[in-house]
Motif scaffolding. Structure first.
Motif, mmCIF file in Angstrom:
data_model
loop_
_atom_site.group_PDB
_atom_site.id
_atom_site.type_symbol
_atom_site.label_atom_id
_atom_site.label_comp_id
_atom_site.label_asym_id
_atom_site.label_seq_id
_atom_site.Cartn_x
_atom_site.Cartn_y
_atom_site.Cartn_z
ATOM 1 N N GLN A 4 52.227 -24.238 -6.200
ATOM 2 C CA GLN A 4 52.862 -24.949 -5.104
ATOM 3 C C GLN A 4 53.625 -26.112 -5.705
ATOM 4 O OE1 GLN A 4 49.589 -26.100 -2.681
ATOM 5 N NE2 GLN A 4 49.377 -24.086 -1.732
ATOM 6 N N ARG A 5 54.726 -26.507 -5.083
ATOM 7 C CA ARG A 5 55.605 -27.486 -5.688
ATOM 8 C C ARG A 5 55.742 -28.719 -4.819
ATOM 9 N NH1 ARG A 5 56.345 -26.175 -11.042
ATOM 10 N NH2 ARG A 5 55.885 -23.974 -11.099
ATOM 11 N N ASP A 49 52.925 -29.031 -9.750
ATOM 12 C CA ASP A 49 53.833 -29.226 -8.631
ATOM 13 C C ASP A 49 55.087 -29.951 -9.066
ATOM 14 O OD1 ASP A 49 51.938 -28.038 -7.177
ATOM 15 O OD2 ASP A 49 51.295 -29.822 -6.058
ATOM 16 N N VAL A 88 61.398 -21.502 -7.806
ATOM 17 C CA VAL A 88 60.719 -22.491 -6.973
ATOM 18 C C VAL A 88 61.698 -23.030 -5.933
ATOM 19 C CG1 VAL A 88 59.557 -24.722 -6.962
ATOM 20 C CG2 VAL A 88 59.205 -23.134 -8.868
ATOM 21 N N TYR A 130 61.521 -22.547 -12.409
ATOM 22 C CA TYR A 130 60.791 -21.291 -12.265
ATOM 23 C C TYR A 130 59.332 -21.525 -12.635
ATOM 24 C CZ TYR A 130 65.201 -18.774 -11.782
ATOM 25 O OH TYR A 130 66.412 -18.322 -11.323
ATOM 26 N N ALA A 131 58.422 -21.025 -11.811
ATOM 27 C CA ALA A 131 56.990 -21.169 -12.049
ATOM 28 C C ALA A 131 56.449 -19.880 -12.651
ATOM 29 C CB ALA A 131 56.256 -21.470 -10.742
ATOM 30 N N SER A 137 56.197 -23.369 -16.912
ATOM 31 C CA SER A 137 57.424 -23.493 -16.135
ATOM 32 C C SER A 137 58.645 -23.459 -17.035
ATOM 33 C CB SER A 137 57.428 -24.778 -15.298
ATOM 34 O OG SER A 137 57.617 -25.902 -16.119
#
Length: 265
Positions: A4-5, A49, A88, A130-131, A137
């Motif tokens: 989650q960001r 995040d 993301v 990008y996760a 990342s």
């Protein structure tokens, strides 16, 4: 875990990866809870995040909006290169309540860099995060108005970043240290910088410090700046570090270089 960001170490990652172009991007750690499990969970979210940076919307200037969208469309799709990464969304608000404290720590450790760089209130860069698995990342970006990458200032920028002492700060009970390094590297574009960051985060309720490594390239193609940064991760259960996908650094830099060259014509 599905990442989650919000706002967190992307600011630290971004500071290390982009301080040639913009100094003192900041981070904010999540709130601590009373139990070890809750603290670990909060810390995991704080480290993972992130928020992406985009140019501010200006309805009165459709030309700028069109140019901004054009640059966004040029960014390489990391998920097409490595399917373990997902884009993301950039729909989270930036919480800068703790910015002053962190900026002060950065300025104290990096006085030469602080004197050389200034924040740009009208940032027109585009960036996509990008996760990946295990909190890793990757970030790619373009900047149509790069600073401190021209032949007359790039070496001063590298020297200023390299002169930074270890950044230390405590926030929300979390002790952090950040070590930055930069070197001139013209492998991509007209001129460029290769940067590394090592971040350590510790808390009394954590069994071990969380260690992150970031490696990034920033370079200029014609009048366009390009950036790629890759950050390592960690096992959420053991907090053991997990290497980043650093083998993709040059692959993505080459894609950015090609897209930038085509854009510049």
């Amino acid at each position: 875990m599905t990442p989650q960001r919000t706002t967190s170490t992307t600011r630290l990652r971004a500071f290390a990866a982009s301080s040639v172009a913009a100094l003192l991007l900041v981070t904010a750690c999540g709130d601590d809870d009373d139990t070890t499990a809750d603290t670990t969970s909060s810390t995991t979210e704080a480290v993972d995040d992130t928020t992406t940076t985009s140019a501010p919307d200006d309805p009165a200037d459709d030309g700028d909006d069109a140019a901004h969208g054009d640059l966004s469309a040029m960014l390489p799709d990391v998920s097409a290169i490595d399917s373990s990464y997902t884009a993301v969304p950039s729909d989270d608000d930036d919480d800068s309540s703790d910015s002053a404290e962190i900026e002060d720590a950065m300025e104290e450790a990096c006085p030469e860099a602080a004197a050389l760089f200034e924040e740009d209130d009208e940032d027109d860069s585009v960036e996509q995060e990008y996760a990946g698995e295990l909190e890793r990342s990757i970030t790619v970006g373009f900047d149509p108005t790069p600073r401190n990458l021209d032949e007359g200032t790039i070496d001063d920028a590298v020297a200023a970043i390299s002169s930074c002492e270890t950044v230390t700060l405590t926030q929300d009970g979390m002790d952090m240290t950040i070590d930055l390094a930069a070197e001139r590297d013209d492998m991509f574009g007209d001129r460029g910088v290769l940067m590394t960051m090592n971040l350590s985060m510790s808390h009394p309720q954590l069994p071990a410090p969380i260690q992150l490594e970031m490696r990034g390239r920033i370079f200029q193609v014609g009048s366009l700046g390009a950036e790629v940064s890759i950050t390592s991760g960690f096992d959420e259960t053991t907090l053991e570090p997990v290497p980043g996908d650093f083998d993709l650094l040059d692959t993505l830099a080459a894609e950015l270089e090609t897209a930038a060259a085509e854009h510049e014509g």
